[in-house]
Write an enzyme that holds these catalytic residues in place. Structure first.
Site, PDB file in Angstrom:
ATOM      1  N   LYS A  27     -14.090  -9.647  -3.694  1.00  0.00           N
ATOM      2  CA  LYS A  27     -15.056  -9.921  -2.423  1.00  0.00           C
ATOM      3  C   LYS A  27     -15.790 -10.761  -2.649  1.00  0.00           C
ATOM      4  CE  LYS A  27     -12.317  -7.143   0.052  1.00  0.00           C
ATOM      5  NZ  LYS A  27     -11.437  -7.206   1.486  1.00  0.00           N
ATOM      6  N   ARG A  49       0.315  -0.878  -0.142  1.00  0.00           N
ATOM      7  CA  ARG A  49       0.465  -0.312  -0.178  1.00  0.00           C
ATOM      8  C   ARG A  49       1.136   1.004  -0.170  1.00  0.00           C
ATOM      9  NH1 ARG A  49      -2.190   3.444  -0.785  1.00  0.00           N
ATOM     10  NH2 ARG A  49      -3.796   3.881  -0.077  1.00  0.00           N
ATOM     11  N   THR A  87     -16.585  17.370  -3.420  1.00  0.00           N
ATOM     12  CA  THR A  87     -17.032  16.110  -5.327  1.00  0.00           C
ATOM     13  C   THR A  87     -18.213  15.100  -5.082  1.00  0.00           C
ATOM     14  OG1 THR A  87     -15.372  14.435  -4.325  1.00  0.00           O
ATOM     15  CG2 THR A  87     -14.896  16.780  -5.928  1.00  0.00           C
ATOM     16  N   THR A 128     -17.136  -6.942   2.122  1.00  0.00           N
ATOM     17  CA  THR A 128     -17.702  -5.267   1.657  1.00  0.00           C
ATOM     18  C   THR A 128     -18.934  -6.007   1.414  1.00  0.00           C
ATOM     19  OG1 THR A 128     -17.340  -3.889   0.112  1.00  0.00           O
ATOM     20  CG2 THR A 128     -17.110  -5.912  -0.536  1.00  0.00           C
ATOM     21  N   SER A 174     -17.572  -3.352  -9.680  1.00  0.00           N
ATOM     22  CA  SER A 174     -16.068  -2.933  -9.929  1.00  0.00           C
ATOM     23  C   SER A 174     -15.821  -4.357  -9.702  1.00  0.00           C
ATOM     24  CB  SER A 174     -15.493  -2.504  -8.811  1.00  0.00           C
ATOM     25  OG  SER A 174     -15.247  -2.444  -7.787  1.00  0.00           O
ATOM     26  N   ASP A 197       4.742 -11.256   1.105  1.00  0.00           N
ATOM     27  CA  ASP A 197       3.112 -10.907   0.271  1.00  0.00           C
ATOM     28  C   ASP A 197       2.471 -12.371   0.212  1.00  0.00           C
ATOM     29  OD1 ASP A 197       1.890 -10.939  -1.861  1.00  0.00           O
ATOM     30  OD2 ASP A 197       2.982  -9.923  -3.094  1.00  0.00           O
ATOM     31  N   TYR A 211     -12.951  -4.733  -7.863  1.00  0.00           N
ATOM     32  CA  TYR A 211     -12.776  -5.026  -6.751  1.00  0.00           C
ATOM     33  C   TYR A 211     -13.770  -5.510  -5.666  1.00  0.00           C
ATOM     34  CZ  TYR A 211     -12.915  -3.133  -1.643  1.00  0.00           C
ATOM     35  OH  TYR A 211     -13.529  -3.905  -0.089  1.00  0.00           O
ATOM     36  N   HIS A 212     -14.761  -5.478  -6.201  1.00  0.00           N
ATOM     37  CA  HIS A 212     -15.951  -5.398  -5.277  1.00  0.00           C
ATOM     38  C   HIS A 212     -16.017  -7.324  -5.923  1.00  0.00           C
ATOM     39  CE1 HIS A 212     -16.483  -1.117  -4.420  1.00  0.00           C
ATOM     40  NE2 HIS A 212     -17.437  -2.037  -3.356  1.00  0.00           N
TER      41      HIS A 212
HETATM   42  P1  NAD Z   1      -6.039  -0.219   2.889  1.00  0.00           P
HETATM   43  O1  NAD Z   1      -5.265  -0.493   1.227  1.00  0.00           O
HETATM   44  O2  NAD Z   1      -5.294   0.837   3.626  1.00  0.00           O
HETATM   45  O3  NAD Z   1      -4.861  -1.694   3.772  1.00  0.00           O
HETATM   46  C1  NAD Z   1      -4.223  -3.198   3.005  1.00  0.00           C
HETATM   47  C2  NAD Z   1      -3.286  -3.669   3.814  1.00  0.00           C
HETATM   48  O4  NAD Z   1      -3.088  -4.729   3.037  1.00  0.00           O
HETATM   49  C3  NAD Z   1      -2.029  -2.860   3.289  1.00  0.00           C
HETATM   50  O5  NAD Z   1      -1.242  -2.179   4.262  1.00  0.00           O
HETATM   51  C4  NAD Z   1      -1.037  -3.822   1.745  1.00  0.00           C
HETATM   52  O6  NAD Z   1      -0.261  -3.635   2.129  1.00  0.00           O
HETATM   53  C5  NAD Z   1      -1.709  -4.613   3.003  1.00  0.00           C
HETATM   54  N1  NAD Z   1      -1.977  -5.914   0.777  1.00  0.00           N
HETATM   55  C6  NAD Z   1      -2.944  -6.099   0.637  1.00  0.00           C
HETATM   56  N2  NAD Z   1      -1.949  -7.024  -0.186  1.00  0.00           N
HETATM   57  C7  NAD Z   1      -0.795  -7.905   0.298  1.00  0.00           C
HETATM   58  C8  NAD Z   1      -0.753  -8.391  -0.102  1.00  0.00           C
HETATM   59  N3  NAD Z   1      -0.667  -9.428  -1.083  1.00  0.00           N
HETATM   60  N4  NAD Z   1       0.193  -8.849   1.189  1.00  0.00           N
HETATM   61  C9  NAD Z   1       0.685  -8.352   2.200  1.00  0.00           C
HETATM   62  N5  NAD Z   1      -0.385  -7.734   2.810  1.00  0.00           N
HETATM   63  C10 NAD Z   1      -0.880  -7.160   1.586  1.00  0.00           C
HETATM   64  O7  NAD Z   1      -7.255  -0.662   2.934  1.00  0.00           O
HETATM   65  P2  NAD Z   1      -8.499  -0.801   4.059  1.00  0.00           P
HETATM   66  O8  NAD Z   1      -9.024   0.065   4.126  1.00  0.00           O
HETATM   67  O9  NAD Z   1      -7.397  -0.688   5.773  1.00  0.00           O
HETATM   68  O10 NAD Z   1      -9.215  -2.245   4.058  1.00  0.00           O
HETATM   69  C11 NAD Z   1      -8.546  -2.804   4.708  1.00  0.00           C
HETATM   70  C12 NAD Z   1      -9.774  -3.858   3.695  1.00  0.00           C
HETATM   71  O11 NAD Z   1     -10.928  -3.565   5.132  1.00  0.00           O
HETATM   72  C13 NAD Z   1      -9.118  -4.873   2.468  1.00  0.00           C
HETATM   73  O12 NAD Z   1     -10.005  -5.804   2.314  1.00  0.00           O
HETATM   74  C14 NAD Z   1     -11.107  -3.808   2.193  1.00  0.00           C
HETATM   75  O13 NAD Z   1     -11.712  -4.432   1.096  1.00  0.00           O
HETATM   76  C15 NAD Z   1     -11.923  -3.995   3.565  1.00  0.00           C
HETATM   77  N6  NAD Z   1     -13.015  -3.352   3.597  1.00  0.00           N
HETATM   78  C16 NAD Z   1     -12.074  -1.016   3.648  1.00  0.00           C
HETATM   79  C17 NAD Z   1     -13.079  -0.715   3.500  1.00  0.00           C
HETATM   80  C18 NAD Z   1     -12.745   1.317   3.596  1.00  0.00           C
HETATM   81  O14 NAD Z   1     -13.948   1.846   3.609  1.00  0.00           O
HETATM   82  N7  NAD Z   1     -11.823   1.012   4.193  1.00  0.00           N
HETATM   83  C19 NAD Z   1     -14.618  -1.291   3.423  1.00  0.00           C
HETATM   84  C20 NAD Z   1     -15.259  -2.050   3.563  1.00  0.00           C
HETATM   85  C21 NAD Z   1     -13.970  -3.188   3.994  1.00  0.00           C
HETATM   86  N1  USQ Z   2     -17.929   8.864  -4.547  1.00  0.00           N
HETATM   87  C1  USQ Z   2     -18.596  10.055  -4.478  1.00  0.00           C
HETATM   88  N2  USQ Z   2     -18.064  11.278  -4.876  1.00  0.00           N
HETATM   89  C2  USQ Z   2     -16.302  10.959  -4.764  1.00  0.00           C
HETATM   90  C3  USQ Z   2     -16.115   9.639  -4.541  1.00  0.00           C
HETATM   91  C4  USQ Z   2     -17.392   8.815  -4.234  1.00  0.00           C
HETATM   92  O1  USQ Z   2     -19.751  11.145  -4.746  1.00  0.00           O
HETATM   93  O2  USQ Z   2     -15.843  11.685  -3.771  1.00  0.00           O
HETATM   94  C5  USQ Z   2     -19.567   8.019  -4.689  1.00  0.00           C
HETATM   95  C6  USQ Z   2     -19.315   6.596  -5.387  1.00  0.00           C
HETATM   96  O3  USQ Z   2     -19.445   7.614  -7.055  1.00  0.00           O
HETATM   97  C7  USQ Z   2     -19.540   6.037  -4.633  1.00  0.00           C
HETATM   98  C8  USQ Z   2     -19.960   6.025  -3.074  1.00  0.00           C
HETATM   99  O4  USQ Z   2     -19.501   7.483  -3.266  1.00  0.00           O
HETATM  100  O5  USQ Z   2     -21.919   6.097  -5.401  1.00  0.00           O
HETATM  101  C9  USQ Z   2     -19.180   5.138  -2.973  1.00  0.00           C
HETATM  102  O6  USQ Z   2     -17.749   5.550  -3.527  1.00  0.00           O
HETATM  103  P1  USQ Z   2     -16.517   5.031  -2.008  1.00  0.00           P
HETATM  104  O7  USQ Z   2     -14.973   5.268  -3.329  1.00  0.00           O
HETATM  105  O8  USQ Z   2     -16.664   6.478  -0.277  1.00  0.00           O
HETATM  106  O9  USQ Z   2     -16.592   3.404  -1.925  1.00  0.00           O
HETATM  107  P2  USQ Z   2     -16.390   2.567  -2.637  1.00  0.00           P
HETATM  108  O10 USQ Z   2     -16.292   2.806  -4.080  1.00  0.00           O
HETATM  109  O11 USQ Z   2     -18.030   1.746  -2.435  1.00  0.00           O
HETATM  110  O12 USQ Z   2     -15.507   1.786  -1.661  1.00  0.00           O
HETATM  111  C10 USQ Z   2     -15.317   2.388  -0.212  1.00  0.00           C
HETATM  112  C11 USQ Z   2     -13.876   1.319  -0.077  1.00  0.00           C
HETATM  113  C12 USQ Z   2     -14.298  -0.368  -0.246  1.00  0.00           C
HETATM  114  C13 USQ Z   2     -14.789  -1.275   0.221  1.00  0.00           C
HETATM  115  C14 USQ Z   2     -16.750  -0.191   0.322  1.00  0.00           C
HETATM  116  C15 USQ Z   2     -17.584  -0.850   0.925  1.00  0.00           C
HETATM  117  O13 USQ Z   2     -13.032   1.780  -0.592  1.00  0.00           O
HETATM  118  O14 USQ Z   2     -12.432  -0.605   0.228  1.00  0.00           O
HETATM  119  O15 USQ Z   2     -15.114  -2.444  -0.109  1.00  0.00           O
HETATM  120  O16 USQ Z   2     -15.868   1.309   0.264  1.00  0.00           O
HETATM  121  S1  USQ Z   2     -19.010  -0.753  -0.181  1.00  0.00           S
HETATM  122  O17 USQ Z   2     -18.943   0.503  -0.519  1.00  0.00           O
HETATM  123  O18 USQ Z   2     -19.778  -0.923   0.852  1.00  0.00           O
HETATM  124  O19 USQ Z   2     -19.182  -1.319  -1.127  1.00  0.00           O
END
Ligand code: NAD
Ligand code: USQ
Length: 398
Positions: free
Chosen positions: A193, A35, A261, A145, A187, A74, A189-190
């Site tokens: 999951k 990251r 935004t 997620t 996406s 990793d 990403y999603h």
């Molecule tokens: P982040 O990117 O800040 O942290 C992820 C960490 O995992 C980083 O430190 C990265 O270096 C490490 N990593 C990634 N791939 C790796 C690998 N192959 N081996 C070892 N380390 C690795 O993300 P976050 O916001 O802390 O999210 C953590 C988890 O929570 C994610 O799986 C994400 O999907 C989930 N999540 C986050 C949010 C959010 O809003 N941030 C919401 C819902 C779910």
């Molecule tokens: N959005 C805006 N303006 C912005 C950024 C985002 O209107 O500046 C909108 C996006 O279009 C979207 C919503 O806000 O409709 C959410 O976007 P986001 O970037 O806040 O969230 P998302 O892309 O869904 O991803 C984040 C985390 C991800 C986690 C997910 C939970 O990065 O790791 O899984 O939230 S959830 O949304 O419930 O799937």
């Protein structure tokens, strides 16, 4: 308990590791530090100045007397090292945060799509294969997620993972079955999951691996009780167009004097949770691991739902910021309803922190403290979901 935290240097993983350590668990962080490399790739810095992980760990030890271990591995690519480490530590629980988590980053280019797919699916599968290979009874707690459910406006409170379906068999008798809620990822990403869910279903059924999948909403906020102990423990705060999530972006935009935004009309409804509740939920999930046997336990890790435009209005009301309705770079429903159950966490004792709390004001103050670090050029969200979205009309560009 002995707990291994994969991804323990990240936004959710770092405060969760500190919290688990603070309440008396023995914690080992495993992180590739990728990251931090992605920050370099994107040319962005966290709003908050984050210390290197060894400095964070030394500071935690000095301030609390609690030691957190660290191994740079990793998880997606170094299978043998992961096996050796699990064999050595033999954790009671592994909390798995180690995935590429930004939807916009996952949609930037074919290379980013492939990286996200390979990294996330292999990280999850390697963990499951390793625990199975070693015959460990480790409880796996995965951060999933809410996005796996998709954003259709169905008038139901989304259940926690499973849906009961009824269908006629060939004799005309009605059968009932519980299935994973049909996924509708928005996406790459999603999508990873959603694939993780199938991996979990398989390993729970075939190898009796004990798994909790936390379907987490969008996390807002930065600091927790533990990250606030010392400036060197401060958590990361992403605001850029790829990693910044909506509410945290609005807070930073307001602090930096930039317009908020909103994508499209802002009619998108999403689920939210404060970072302080994230760390409590992770603790509750880990400590209730004994109840996990048989099928995967799914818990919706959310506390409330909000529409994006309503969030912009709240932040604008608190700060006087302007609100901009922008071309939406994502292919997503412009308007949706969303309501979801979170009974499992409430039953385990979660007392939710809601947006009305004064934490929102504290986060705005925090963003103001570091607003001088904001690079306005990194704020626009410029990862387009498809060709149509990338074809931004001339009048919008002006
Ligand atoms: P982040 O990117 O800040 O942290 C992820 C960490 O995992 C980083 O430190 C990265 O270096 C490490 N990593 C990634 N791939 C790796 C690998 N192959 N081996 C070892 N380390 C690795 O993300 P976050 O916001 O802390 O999210 C953590 C988890 O929570 C994610 O799986 C994400 O999907 C989930 N999540 C986050 C949010 C959010 O809003 N941030 C919401 C819902 C779910
Ligand atoms: N959005 C805006 N303006 C912005 C950024 C985002 O209107 O500046 C909108 C996006 O279009 C979207 C919503 O806000 O409709 C959410 O976007 P986001 O970037 O806040 O969230 P998302 O892309 O869904 O991803 C984040 C985390 C991800 C986690 C997910 C939970 O990065 O790791 O899984 O939230 S959830 O949304 O419930 O799937």
């Amino acid at each position: 308990m002995r707990i291994m935290v994969l991804g323990g240097d990240g936004f959710c993983g770092w405060p969760s590791s500190l919290h688990l350590s603070a309440v008396g668990h023995e914690v080992v962080i495993v992180d590739s530090l990728v990251r931090r490399e992605i920050d370099d790739e994107l040319g962005v810095l966290s709003l908050t100045p984050i210390a290197e992980l060894p400095t964070r760990l030394t500071t935690w030890l000095e301030r609390t007397g609690r030691r957190i271990g660290f191994e740079q591995v990793d998880v997606a690519n170094e299978y043998d090292r992961l096996v050796a480490l699990l064999d050595d530590v033999r954790p009671d629980a592994v909390v798995h945060f180690a995935e590429q988590r930004a939807a916009p980053y996952s949609m930037k280019s074919p290379a980013h799509k492939r990286y996200t797919m390979n990294n996330n699916v292999n990280a999850t599968h390697n963990l499951l294969a390793a625990v199975t290979q070693l015959g460990l009874d480790t409880h796996i707690v995965h951060l999933g997620t809410m996005g796996v459910y998709g954003y259709e406006s169905v008038p139901v409170d989304l259940p926690e993972g499973y849906l009961t379906v009824s269908y006629p068999d060939r004799n005309g008798d009605v059968r009932h079955r519980e299935i994973l809620y049909p996924t509708q990822p928005g996406s790459i990403y999603h999508l990873t999951k959603s694939l993780d869910q199938l991996l979990f279903q398989f390993y729970a059924a075939n190898d009796d691996v004990r798994i909790t999948d936390l379907h987490q909403g969008i996390v807002w906020g930065t600091q927790t009780a533990e990250t606030a102990v010392d400036p060197l423990l401060i958590n990361r705060f992403d605001y850029d167009g790829d990693y910044g999530t909506v509410l945290n972006r609005f807070l930073v935009e307001a602090a930096a004097g930039l317009p908020l935004t909103v994508h499209g009309t802002g009619g998108q409804t999403r689920a939210f949770i404060n970072i302080n509740d994230t760390v409590r939920c992770v603790q509750l999930a880990v400590e209730s691991g004994d109840e996990v046997r048989g099928r995967v336990r799914v818990m919706n890790q959310i506390t409330e739902t909000h529409q994006v435009a309503a969030l912009a209005d709240i932040v604008a009301g608190l700060t006087g910021a302007q609100v901009s309705q922008l071309w939406n770079p994502r292919r997503e429903a412009e308007v949706n309803d969303l309501s979801a159950r979170n009974d499992r966490f409430l039953d385990l004792g979660l007392d939710p922190i809601l947006l009305q709390s004064n934490l929102l004001v504290a986060e705005i103050e925090m963003a103001r403290d570091y607003a001088h670090r904001v690079d306005p050029a990194k704020v626009p969200a410029e990862s387009y979901w498809n060709r149509d979205r990338a074809a931004v009309p001339e009048e919008v560009l002006e």
